[in-house]
Motif scaffolding. Structure first.
Motif, short mmCIF file in Angstrom:
data_model
loop_
_atom_site.label_atom_id
_atom_site.label_comp_id
_atom_site.label_asym_id
_atom_site.label_seq_id
_atom_site.Cartn_x
_atom_site.Cartn_y
_atom_site.Cartn_z
N CYS A 193 0.83 -1.21 0.00
CA CYS A 193 0.00 0.00 0.00
C CYS A 193 0.87 1.26 0.00
O CYS A 193 1.80 1.37 0.80
CB CYS A 193 -0.88 -0.03 1.24
SG CYS A 193 -1.88 1.44 1.43
N GLY A 194 0.55 2.19 -0.88
CA GLY A 194 1.30 3.44 -0.96
C GLY A 194 0.99 4.39 0.18
O GLY A 194 1.70 5.37 0.41
N LYS A 195 -0.07 4.09 0.95
CA LYS A 195 -0.48 4.97 2.04
C LYS A 195 0.03 4.48 3.39
O LYS A 195 0.66 5.24 4.13
CB LYS A 195 -2.01 5.03 2.05
CG LYS A 195 -2.59 6.11 2.93
CD LYS A 195 -4.10 6.15 2.69
CE LYS A 195 -4.80 7.07 3.65
NZ LYS A 195 -6.26 6.94 3.48
N CYS A 196 -0.19 3.18 3.70
CA CYS A 196 0.20 2.69 5.03
C CYS A 196 1.31 1.64 4.98
O CYS A 196 1.81 1.22 6.01
CB CYS A 196 -1.02 2.15 5.78
SG CYS A 196 -1.55 0.53 5.21
N GLY A 197 1.67 1.20 3.76
CA GLY A 197 2.77 0.24 3.65
C GLY A 197 2.36 -1.21 3.86
O GLY A 197 3.19 -2.11 3.77
N GLU B 246 -4.07 -6.79 -1.47
CA GLU B 246 -4.67 -8.03 -1.99
C GLU B 246 -5.38 -7.74 -3.29
O GLU B 246 -5.94 -6.66 -3.46
CB GLU B 246 -5.73 -8.55 -1.00
CG GLU B 246 -5.16 -9.01 0.31
CD GLU B 246 -6.26 -9.34 1.33
OE1 GLU B 246 -7.43 -8.97 1.10
OE2 GLU B 246 -5.91 -9.95 2.35
N LEU B 247 -5.38 -8.74 -4.19
CA LEU B 247 -6.16 -8.58 -5.43
C LEU B 247 -7.63 -8.62 -5.08
O LEU B 247 -8.06 -9.43 -4.26
CB LEU B 247 -5.86 -9.75 -6.37
CG LEU B 247 -4.83 -9.53 -7.48
CD1 LEU B 247 -4.74 -10.79 -8.31
CD2 LEU B 247 -5.16 -8.34 -8.37
N ARG B 248 -8.42 -7.74 -5.70
CA ARG B 248 -9.86 -7.76 -5.45
C ARG B 248 -10.51 -8.83 -6.32
O ARG B 248 -9.99 -9.18 -7.38
CB ARG B 248 -10.46 -6.39 -5.74
CG ARG B 248 -10.09 -5.39 -4.65
CD ARG B 248 -10.63 -4.04 -4.96
NE ARG B 248 -12.07 -4.00 -4.88
CZ ARG B 248 -12.76 -3.64 -3.79
NH1 ARG B 248 -12.10 -3.31 -2.70
NH2 ARG B 248 -14.07 -3.61 -3.81
N LEU B 249 -11.64 -9.33 -5.85
CA LEU B 249 -12.29 -10.42 -6.57
C LEU B 249 -13.41 -9.92 -7.48
O LEU B 249 -14.00 -10.70 -8.22
CB LEU B 249 -12.87 -11.43 -5.57
CG LEU B 249 -11.82 -12.04 -4.63
CD1 LEU B 249 -12.47 -12.92 -3.58
CD2 LEU B 249 -10.76 -12.82 -5.41
N PRO C 127 -6.10 -4.20 2.99
CA PRO C 127 -7.04 -4.59 4.05
C PRO C 127 -6.91 -3.68 5.28
O PRO C 127 -7.87 -3.49 6.01
CB PRO C 127 -6.63 -6.01 4.41
CG PRO C 127 -5.64 -6.45 3.40
CD PRO C 127 -5.09 -5.24 2.73
N ALA C 128 -5.72 -3.11 5.50
CA ALA C 128 -5.51 -2.30 6.70
C ALA C 128 -6.18 -0.93 6.61
O ALA C 128 -6.85 -0.50 7.54
CB ALA C 128 -4.01 -2.14 6.95
N CYS C 129 -6.01 -0.23 5.46
CA CYS C 129 -6.54 1.13 5.39
C CYS C 129 -7.58 1.32 4.29
O CYS C 129 -8.19 2.37 4.18
CB CYS C 129 -5.41 2.15 5.24
SG CYS C 129 -4.74 2.21 3.57
N GLY C 130 -7.78 0.30 3.45
CA GLY C 130 -8.86 0.39 2.45
C GLY C 130 -8.46 1.06 1.14
O GLY C 130 -9.28 1.15 0.23
N LEU C 131 -7.22 1.50 1.01
CA LEU C 131 -6.80 2.16 -0.24
C LEU C 131 -6.89 1.17 -1.42
O LEU C 131 -6.46 0.03 -1.30
CB LEU C 131 -5.36 2.68 -0.12
CG LEU C 131 -4.88 3.54 -1.30
CD1 LEU C 131 -5.51 4.94 -1.24
CD2 LEU C 131 -3.36 3.67 -1.31
N ILE C 132 -7.47 1.65 -2.52
CA ILE C 132 -7.62 0.79 -3.70
C ILE C 132 -6.77 1.35 -4.83
O ILE C 132 -6.75 2.56 -5.04
CB ILE C 132 -9.10 0.73 -4.14
CG1 ILE C 132 -9.95 0.09 -3.04
CG2 ILE C 132 -9.26 -0.04 -5.45
CD1 ILE C 132 -11.43 0.03 -3.34
N SER C 133 -6.07 0.49 -5.56
CA SER C 133 -5.34 0.98 -6.73
C SER C 133 -5.76 0.18 -7.95
O SER C 133 -6.00 -1.03 -7.88
CB SER C 133 -3.83 0.91 -6.52
OG SER C 133 -3.35 -0.37 -6.82
#
Ligand code: ZN
Length: 276
Positions: free
Chosen positions: A116-120, A124-127, A135-141
């Motif tokens: 994650c670029g925000k919290c490190g 996980e790949l989304r389904l 999973p920790a902070c919810g950031l999506i890329s």
């Protein structure tokens, strides 16, 4: 050939489809006589155990397309070779090359966004979509696309062409540059031409576009008219620039690129009057 870039979940036994399998920047292809083809599920069945990661990236003529990757030590199945993606431009069917580019971009994005670029945290790949989430902070890329303009500047019967330090080879091309945050395409065209060769342009018109998956650009093509100034090059970017007629063209980019299409458009529309 009609490609739709939809998300396809990848199951343990994927549907029968096309496999865009990369080894580094080389794509696995089948060569049949003069045709270069993408292997089907049957062709690559022996490679399934070696795939590092697989993404469903869309449907070509209704059939699923998968992007996947193998380690360097894996050799190509009989009758197939790994070939550099750039070198396949103009050899693969145009629509199939676009899918291959999308596959290459998606694999590159996936590798670069494992954390994650925000919290490190580990992502996980989304389904449900082609994306990675934290999973920790919810950031999506999502796979990124970086727009760049490419422009044919015309002055009467002449076109402005330049050689960039970045070019491999001795060819000249039309000017190009990345769009800045907060900038329109039109302003980007004016700024790039001004910065690189100190020329002013107007009458900017949309020409066409080409995804350029090295690594994730979208080249947006324009034509523009000369509106003033003398060529003065920015030697950090450009080594040489000049005005050329259709009859005095230097070596230009290869067929299959939007740069080449812009130069061909110029030649078709600015043929010198033939003397009788
Ligand atoms: Zn995070």
């Amino acid at each position: 050939m009609d490609f739709v870039p939809v998300f396809l979940p990848v199951t343990k036994q994927p549907e029968d489809g096309w496999w865009f399998i990369f080894c580094g920047d080389k794509l696995l292809v089948k060569e049949e006589k003069t045709d270069v083809l993408i292997p089907s599920s049957t062709d690559v069945s022996g490679l399934m155990m070696n795939l590092i990661s697989t993404h469903g990236i869309g449907r070509l003529e209704g059939k699923p397309c998968y992007a996947s990757e193998v380690h360097e030590e894996v050799s190509a199945p009989t009758g197939m070779i790994f070939q550099g993606l750039r070198s396949l431009l103009g050899h693969l069917d145009e629509e199939v090359f676009l899918v291959a580019g999308r596959a290459f971009q998606c694999l590159g994005w996936d590798k670069d966004h494992q954390y994650c670029g925000k919290c490190g945290g580990r992502t996980e790949l989304r389904l449900d979509e082609l994306a990675r989430s934290c999973p920790a902070c919810g950031l999506i890329s999502h796979p990124e696309v970086t727009p760049a303009v490419i422009v044919a500047v015309i002055r009467g019967e002449e076109i402005l062409l330049a050689r960039s330090h970045r070019f491999q080879g001795s060819f000249f091309s039309v000017l190009a540059g990345f769009v800045e945050a907060g900038e329109t395409f039109e302003r980007c065209v004016k700024r790039e031409v001004r910065e690189e060769v100190a020329i002013e342009v107007d009458n900017i018109r949309y020409f066409g576009s080409q995804p350029w998956p090295f690594p994730h650009s979208l080249m947006v093509g324009f034509t523009a008219e000369y509106a003033g100034g003398e060529i003065s090059i920015d030697d950090k970017e450009i080594s040489e620039a000049g005005w050329f007629t259709a009859e005095t063209l230097p070596e230009v980019p290869r067929t299959g690129t939007i740069a080449r299409r812009l130069i061909e458009w110029f030649c078709d529309n600015h043929k010198p009057e033939k003397s009788v």
